[in-house]
Design an enzyme around this catalytic site. Structure first.
Site, PDB file in Angstrom:
ATOM      1  N   LYS A  76     -24.641 -54.040 177.943  1.00 32.64           N
ATOM      2  CA  LYS A  76     -23.615 -55.027 178.282  1.00 32.64           C
ATOM      3  C   LYS A  76     -23.831 -55.679 179.650  1.00 32.64           C
ATOM      4  CE  LYS A  76     -19.368 -54.211 176.736  1.00 32.64           C
ATOM      5  NZ  LYS A  76     -18.101 -53.563 176.293  1.00 32.64           N
ATOM      6  N   ASP A 113     -13.565 -58.495 175.942  1.00 32.83           N
ATOM      7  CA  ASP A 113     -12.864 -57.210 176.007  1.00 32.83           C
ATOM      8  C   ASP A 113     -11.465 -57.367 176.587  1.00 32.83           C
ATOM      9  OD1 ASP A 113     -14.750 -55.541 174.822  1.00 32.83           O
ATOM     10  OD2 ASP A 113     -15.809 -55.173 176.711  1.00 32.83           O
TER      11      ASP A 113
END
Length: 283
Positions: A76, A113
């Site tokens: 990520k 997110d």
């Protein structure tokens, strides 16, 4: 004359999830359900990628018919350096979880997110408002950074944070500003006093991980308490919060909601997060 059946899959958009390991990911089940539900001719597959191969894989994926991908541990942070375009929120968080392979060949990196975190709360606690009082966040890793960014953007006026390694929490304060107040790990229980929103953004309490040991006596009834962990769905942290009269939201919805913007970009349909999807993903 070419076989039309053998040709058609080449034109169906492909997306996937990149990680190492990746077999545990629930994303293929999630996106597969949406593709089936909406009758979309597309594919979503797990793509196991070792860290040293990430750059090579990203370069070749668009030529294989991929329109984008989700990104999970341990890639990520690494994908930010490999993307051509990085959204402001992905840059601020320091990680991306959603990639779009554009027709011009450029890789667009975003982080959904924080969006998934807030959408989960709003779906399951519709009376919640960010400005009801201080928010307390336990943890200072990548997930916590997304939570902090989304809470501040939503209007939280004071954000308390603690982490076992204090310097990581201090770094978040230096990047996100004066609304962030750092507590020592030993004072985590005190941090909950007067908080209107409490978040466990660590992996503690997850199956196979150490338990989250934070004193919860200071929690007031009615406080919104959520845990990013969803295996188990009802963590010990949420169990105790519920017993103290708090409003609880489990972490599965964040996984479901963060997937929706990517699906819409890749496959052209805004999907619905509902009870049927929860049941499918829980399996």
């Amino acid at each position: 004359m070419p076989d039309s059946q053998s040709q058609s899959p080449r034109h169906a958009p492909i997306a996937g999830v990149l990680g190492w390991p990746i077999a545990h990911s629930r994303s293929p089940r999630l996106h597969g359900h949406w593709l089936s539900k909406y009758g979309i001719a597309g594919h979503y597959i797990p793509v196991p990628v070792m860290p040293e191969h990430l750059a090579d894989v990203l370069r070749v994926m668009p030529r294989m018919g991929f329109v984008g991908a989700n990104v999970t541990i341990p890639h990520k942070e690494s994908v930010l350096a490999l993307a051509d375009v990085v959204t402001d929120r992905a840059a601020l968080i320091g990680a991306a979880n959603t990639l779009i392979f554009r027709p011009d060949g450029k890789i667009h990196a975003d982080n959904t997110d924080g969006y998934g975190f807030i959408a989960n709360i709003r779906q399951n606690a519709p009376d919640w408002h960010a400005d009801q009082g201080p928010a307390a966040v336990i943890g200072a890793g990548g997930a916590a950074r997304a939570v902090v960014a989304s809470l501040l953007e939503s209007g939280v006026t004071e954000l308390r944070i603690c982490n076992r390694t204090r310097i990581r929490a201090e770094q978040i304060r230096s990047e996100f500003g004066a609304k962030v107040i750092v507590y020592d790990w030993a004072q985590a229980g005190n941090m909950l006093e007067g908080a209107a929103t409490v978040v466990n953004a660590t992996s503690m309490g997850m199956e196979g991980k150490p338990p989250l040991r934070v004193p919860m006596e200071a929690l007031a009834p009615g406080t919104l308490v959520t845990d990013l962990v969803y295996t188990p769905l009802m963590t010990a942290f949420l169990e105790e919060a519920k017993a103290r009269g708090c409003q609880i939201v489990d972490g599965l919805g964040m996984l479901l909601h963060q997937a929706a913007p990517g699906f819409e970009r890749w496959f052209g349909h805004r999907p619905e997060v509902d009870d049927e999807l929860r049941a499918i993903v829980l399996g």
